[in-house]
Scaffold this motif. Structure first.
Motif, PDB file in Angstrom:
ATOM      1  N   ILE A  89     -14.442  -0.230   9.207  1.00 30.41           N
ATOM      2  CA  ILE A  89     -13.290   0.650   9.398  1.00 30.41           C
ATOM      3  C   ILE A  89     -12.041  -0.190   9.618  1.00 30.41           C
ATOM      4  N   LEU A  90     -12.165  -1.229  10.471  1.00 30.13           N
ATOM      5  CA  LEU A  90     -10.983  -2.040  10.781  1.00 30.13           C
ATOM      6  C   LEU A  90     -10.505  -2.811   9.555  1.00 30.13           C
ATOM      7  N   VAL A  91     -11.449  -3.429   8.837  1.00 27.76           N
ATOM      8  CA  VAL A  91     -11.051  -4.182   7.642  1.00 27.76           C
ATOM      9  C   VAL A  91     -10.442  -3.237   6.604  1.00 27.76           C
ATOM     10  N   GLY A  92     -11.071  -2.074   6.443  1.00 34.10           N
ATOM     11  CA  GLY A  92     -10.542  -1.094   5.497  1.00 34.10           C
ATOM     12  C   GLY A  92      -9.138  -0.661   5.869  1.00 34.10           C
ATOM     13  N   MET A  93      -8.927  -0.442   7.187  1.00 34.36           N
ATOM     14  CA  MET A  93      -7.592  -0.051   7.637  1.00 34.36           C
ATOM     15  C   MET A  93      -6.592  -1.152   7.363  1.00 34.36           C
ATOM     16  N   TYR A  94      -7.012  -2.398   7.615  1.00 33.45           N
ATOM     17  CA  TYR A  94      -6.130  -3.540   7.393  1.00 33.45           C
ATOM     18  C   TYR A  94      -5.692  -3.589   5.930  1.00 33.45           C
ATOM     19  N   PHE A  95      -6.668  -3.474   5.019  1.00 33.33           N
ATOM     20  CA  PHE A  95      -6.336  -3.512   3.597  1.00 33.33           C
ATOM     21  C   PHE A  95      -5.440  -2.330   3.222  1.00 33.33           C
ATOM     22  N   ALA A  96      -5.824  -1.142   3.690  1.00 31.37           N
ATOM     23  CA  ALA A  96      -5.066   0.051   3.304  1.00 31.37           C
ATOM     24  C   ALA A  96      -3.616  -0.060   3.758  1.00 31.37           C
ATOM     25  N   ILE A  97      -3.428  -0.529   5.027  1.00 30.91           N
ATOM     26  CA  ILE A  97      -2.051  -0.649   5.530  1.00 30.91           C
ATOM     27  C   ILE A  97      -1.292  -1.697   4.720  1.00 30.91           C
ATOM     28  N   ALA A  98      -1.986  -2.822   4.407  1.00 34.15           N
ATOM     29  CA  ALA A  98      -1.326  -3.857   3.606  1.00 34.15           C
ATOM     30  C   ALA A  98      -0.887  -3.291   2.258  1.00 34.15           C
ATOM     31  N   PHE A  99      -1.758  -2.501   1.629  1.00 36.63           N
ATOM     32  CA  PHE A  99      -1.420  -1.943   0.321  1.00 36.63           C
ATOM     33  C   PHE A  99      -0.243  -0.980   0.429  1.00 36.63           C
ATOM     34  N   VAL A 100      -0.272  -0.144   1.475  1.00 36.15           N
ATOM     35  CA  VAL A 100       0.802   0.842   1.614  1.00 36.15           C
ATOM     36  C   VAL A 100       2.139   0.144   1.842  1.00 36.15           C
ATOM     37  N   VAL A 101       2.134  -0.867   2.745  1.00 30.26           N
ATOM     38  CA  VAL A 101       3.367  -1.607   3.006  1.00 30.26           C
ATOM     39  C   VAL A 101       3.870  -2.234   1.711  1.00 30.26           C
ATOM     40  N   CYS A 102       2.940  -2.816   0.956  1.00 29.45           N
ATOM     41  CA  CYS A 102       3.295  -3.449  -0.304  1.00 29.45           C
ATOM     42  C   CYS A 102       3.921  -2.440  -1.265  1.00 29.45           C
ATOM     43  N   PHE A 103       3.298  -1.263  -1.349  1.00 32.38           N
ATOM     44  CA  PHE A 103       3.804  -0.243  -2.273  1.00 32.38           C
ATOM     45  C   PHE A 103       5.204   0.190  -1.864  1.00 32.38           C
ATOM     46  N   ILE A 104       5.410   0.333  -0.544  1.00 33.13           N
ATOM     47  CA  ILE A 104       6.748   0.745  -0.085  1.00 33.13           C
ATOM     48  C   ILE A 104       7.761  -0.335  -0.430  1.00 33.13           C
ATOM     49  N   MET A 105       7.381  -1.597  -0.170  1.00 31.26           N
ATOM     50  CA  MET A 105       8.332  -2.684  -0.384  1.00 31.26           C
ATOM     51  C   MET A 105       8.638  -2.902  -1.856  1.00 31.26           C
ATOM     52  N   ILE A 106       7.599  -3.036  -2.691  1.00 31.09           N
ATOM     53  CA  ILE A 106       7.864  -3.512  -4.048  1.00 31.09           C
ATOM     54  C   ILE A 106       7.750  -2.434  -5.110  1.00 31.09           C
ATOM     55  N   VAL A 107       7.301  -1.229  -4.758  1.00 31.32           N
ATOM     56  CA  VAL A 107       7.309  -0.184  -5.779  1.00 31.32           C
ATOM     57  C   VAL A 107       8.339   0.886  -5.436  1.00 31.32           C
ATOM     58  N   TRP A 108       8.273   1.376  -4.208  1.00 26.01           N
ATOM     59  CA  TRP A 108       9.111   2.512  -3.859  1.00 26.01           C
ATOM     60  C   TRP A 108      10.567   2.076  -3.692  1.00 26.01           C
ATOM     61  N   ILE A 109      10.799   1.101  -2.765  1.00 23.18           N
ATOM     62  CA  ILE A 109      12.156   0.569  -2.615  1.00 23.18           C
ATOM     63  C   ILE A 109      12.540  -0.141  -3.898  1.00 23.18           C
ATOM     64  N   GLY A 110      11.620  -0.958  -4.403  1.00 25.59           N
ATOM     65  CA  GLY A 110      11.736  -1.447  -5.765  1.00 25.59           C
ATOM     66  C   GLY A 110      12.671  -2.599  -5.973  1.00 25.59           C
ATOM     67  N   ASN A 111      13.430  -3.038  -4.926  1.00 22.60           N
ATOM     68  CA  ASN A 111      14.270  -4.212  -5.116  1.00 22.60           C
ATOM     69  C   ASN A 111      13.397  -5.455  -5.069  1.00 22.60           C
TER      70      ASN A 111
END
Lengths: 113, 642
Positions: A89-111
């Motif tokens: 659960i913890l490792v999965g959460m770690y990966f999921a949060i990393a992916f979400v942060v990444c998506f916000i930074m480089i896909v959604w904000i997109g700069n």
């Protein structure tokens, strides 16, 4: 395997088992009460119409606490034999949060960063 | 119950037995046969590609057909050949290595294999139903949304079905290895193939959900009118690339880690030594698995993430070289000073080290983001990933096939033919792919169906195509070897290589369907080697012979998978000719029956699941008397052999 546990329990084993179960029940009741109280705080904060910027982080924090209580006390993550489930659960959460942060930074904000 | 006893079972009975089996050893054979079939298909596609590229300005394949062939080659090889073949070895070996009677969820094991088979068939039916997918195995959304016809729909639905099967099998192996080890089989005593299977299965559990989500978004865009990737409606095609590679990079470790495991077993068996640095190997395996999730964007350096993001992912990628290097040195140290026996699997393993290191070195070159701008989309990339996947995974599959063949079939492949096959395959492999590094550096782009004369690519491409033909010859030799061995059918006894070190070699061959009559007791790492050195060469029992609880065979997994297969066609044709559909399928004739097929297929699946849920199936017991009789018979046979 369940079918192998047919031996009779001795008197003291039975007593110990009862004690463990009473303790378990007490913990369940306490955490249940605590969770209702946390929910009450969240509702009260919204009902009192306090500043949004103050309420939102607190409610999210309370929600996180609720999740932890749920997992540990109602879904038995605190018990023995759940080490791997916990790790997963913890490792999965770690990966999921990393992916979400990444998506916000480089896909959604997109700069490009 | 339907254990077909006796040799003279009819074809129908055998077929029914395999369709309904929940025995991991038989499921391994299904994986092996189906995976081998798709491996042959992918190989034929590879031959077509190399035939097309052998000479400049060739018109053997048209541009469109070439795109379909490269897409299907990649997709088939990764999803339908390499992974199922690895699952074949995992199924055949892992429960035996840890002293288990079966996997944790035999029913799900069967469901996993049938989902994969139906997904694979679905994907390949695209050849006959209006054209295969043509957007590359990565199926980037900007291409795949625009691709006309139903090709991409076959990709999406086929992968969704096969992917569900893989996810189920992954969960199954994690649970099996964590919960079903025999007494004494602690984590740090597990054979390395079991360890790598565990880590690969964990990677599957974490990596397949992003793929499932990505493919779902693609399915909804193409079949049900959503706009996740449709830019003019506010979608974003980059999301697909991220989701695909969040899955795609761990996926290559799902492939290579079990391959590492197979080689570790082979090295220690045929060097007659304990694996050097066992704990470092375990640590490196786990570390590679963990790092594998942090590096997906190195496939997307040229997308324009920005220099900081590129630098982070470049650094993380280079970090993976450290645990991989640990492994390489440990293998070399295992061979060092060993009493080496040059069998076919060992030859493959020895060939693997330099081949894989070459692929690893070009990997580090590409991890340097600025340099990658030069290599991107050139044949250099093609050369790199074929060096790691063929030089690593396919070598392991072929080595594993020779190594574990006695466990799977009870016979021995011919060593003479095996060595000829190995040498031809090794030469063909380097001949095909080494030259492609230079082709890439000279500027030849990948995924382009031909090239002009006079650009200096002619000779190199010809050499590459000749190498591909050599690999095909090697695989044909392997096929001849397999057929000859199966026809001869000379049974071998326990521990056919003579140097088996781990628990699976302690079992009688053919392995009884309950695997272990007694639960084995494991006293140390390399359990069988330990008993050979310190004990009498047999694994001690952890307890007396007792009645064994076994699961019943079931036809339900086949029906669940078949239902999804039918539903797939309904979903696929649903958007045909609908006014709201994407341009790619809006002009096709409308298929009014599609909705009903979709509903009927889902109904088959859910009714089958309902039957499974509401009808109790408690399995059966093998009585103690039968086990004791089997043990006596085995003892008599061994005395007779002496």
């Amino acid at each position: 395997m369940a079918e192998q546990n047919h031996e009779q329990l001795t008197e003291s084993q039975l007593k110990y088992l009862r004690m463990e179960r009473t303790k378990e029940m007490r913990i369940q009741m306490i955490s249940f009460g605590l969770m209702i109280f946390l929910t009450f705080i969240a509702f009260a904060l919204v009902a009192l119409e306090i500043d949004k910027n103050f309420v939102i982080p607190i409610v999210i924090g309370l929600a996180f606490l609720q999740v932890v209580l749920q997992f540990y006390y109602f879904m038995h993550m605190k018990d023995k034999g759940h080490e791997f489930a916990k790790l997963f659960i913890l490792v999965g959460m770690y990966f999921a949060i990393a992916f979400v942060v990444c998506f916000i930074m480089i896909v959604w904000i997109g700069n490009p960063i | 119950m339907a254990q077909v006893k006796g040799k003279k079972a009819g074809f129908g009975a055998v077929l029914w037995d395999y369709l309904t089996t929940v025995d991991h050893k038989k499921i391994a054979i299904i994986y092996l046969v189906a995976g081998g079939f798709f491996f042959a298909l992918g190989g034929i596609e590879a031959m077509l590609i190399r035939a097309q590229l052998a000479v400049p300005n060739n018109d053997f394949l048209s541009a469109g057909l070439f795109n379909e062939v490269i897409t299907m080659h990649g997709t088939t090889m990764i999803f339908l050949a390499a992974m199922p073949l690895l699952f074949a070895f995992m199924n055949a070996v892992v429960p035996l290595q840890i002293g288990a009677r079966d996997v944790a969820f035999p029913f799900l094991n069967s469901l996993g294999v049938w989902l994969f088979v139906f997904g694979g068939i679905f994907l390949n039916l695209s050849w006959f139903l209006g054209g295969a997918p043509d957007a590359g195995w990565t199926s980037y959304a900007s291409l795949s949304i625009a691709s006309p016809g139903h090709g991409i729909d076959f990709y999406a639905v086929g992968l969704q079905i096969a992917g569900a099967g893989t996810l189920i099998s992954g969960i199954n192996f994690v649970t099996t290895i964590i919960t079903m080890r025999a007494p004494g089989m602690t984590y740090m005593r597990m054979p390395l193939f079991t360890w790598t299977t565990l880590v690969a299965a964990i990677l599957i559990v974490f990596a397949f959900p992003p793929l499932t989500i990505g493919v779902f978004l693609l399915m909804f865009d193409r079949m049900f009118g959503s706009n996740f990737f449709i830019v003019e409606a506010g979608g974003n095609t980059i999301i697909w690339e991220h989701l695909f590679w969040i899955f795609g990079h761990p996926e290559v470790y799902v492939l290579i880690l079990p391959a590492f495991g197979i080689f570790s077993e082979i090295f220690s068996t045929f060097s007659r030594k304990r694996l050097f640095g066992y704990s470092a190997m375990v640590f490196a395996t786990v570390l590679i698995g963990f790092f594998g999730f942090m590096v997906w964007a190195h496939h997307m350096f040229t997308v324009g993430l920005g220099p900081t993001a590129n630098a982070i992912f470049a650094l993380a990628t280079m970090a993976i070289a450290v645990p991989t290097g640990i492994k390489i040195f440990n293998w070399i140290a295992t061979i060092w000073g060993g009493s080496i026996e040059f069998t076919t699997p060992m030859l493959y393993a020895l060939a693997f080290i330099p081949s894989f290191v070459m692929g690893g070195v070009t990997g580090i070159m590409q991890a340097a983001a600025p340099a990658d701008y030069q290599y991107h989309d050139s044949y250099f990339i093609v050369a790199h990933f074929h060096y790691v996947i063929v030089g690593g995974v396919v070598f392991a599959l072929l080595a594993g096939l020779h190594f574990y063949w006695p466990i799977i079939t009870g016979t021995m492949l011919s060593e003479k033919l095996g060595k000829i096959e190995m040498v031809i395959f090794f030469i063909g492999f380097h001949c095909t792919f080494l030259i492609q590094h230079w082709l890439g550096l000279w500027g030849m782009p990948r995924r382009v169906f031909t090239y002009l004369d006079g650009q200096g690519y002619n000779t190199a491409n010809m050499i590459s195509s000749i190498g591909a033909a050599l690999m095909a010859i090697a695989v044909i030799i392997l096929l001849i070897n397999i057929i000859k061995t199966l026809v001869k059918n000379e049974k071998v006894g326990t521990d056919p290589w003579g140097d088996g070190r781990t628990l699976e070699w302690s079992l009688p061959i053919p392995t009884p369907y309950y695997n272990f009559a007694n639960t084995p007791l494991i006293r140390g790492i390399d359990a069988l080697a330990l008993e050979k050195e310190e004990g009498d060469g047999t694994i001690p029992a952890a307890g007396p012979v007792e009645a064994i609880h076994m699961p019943n065979n079931s036809f339900i997994p086949f029906m669940i998978s078949f239902g999804l297969f039918v539903a797939g066609f309904g979903a696929l044709y649903f958007a045909s000719g609908k006014p709201w559909a994407i341009d790619a399928v809006a002009n096709l004739p409308e298929k009014p029956w599609a909705l009903y097929v979709l509903i009927a297929g889902l109904a088959i699946t859910f009714i089958s699941m309902g039957v499974r849920s509401w009808k109790d199936d408690l399995g059966y017991y093998i009585p103690k008397e039968e086990l004791e009789a089997d043990l006596r018979e085995l003892e008599a046979r061994e005395r007779g052999a002496k």
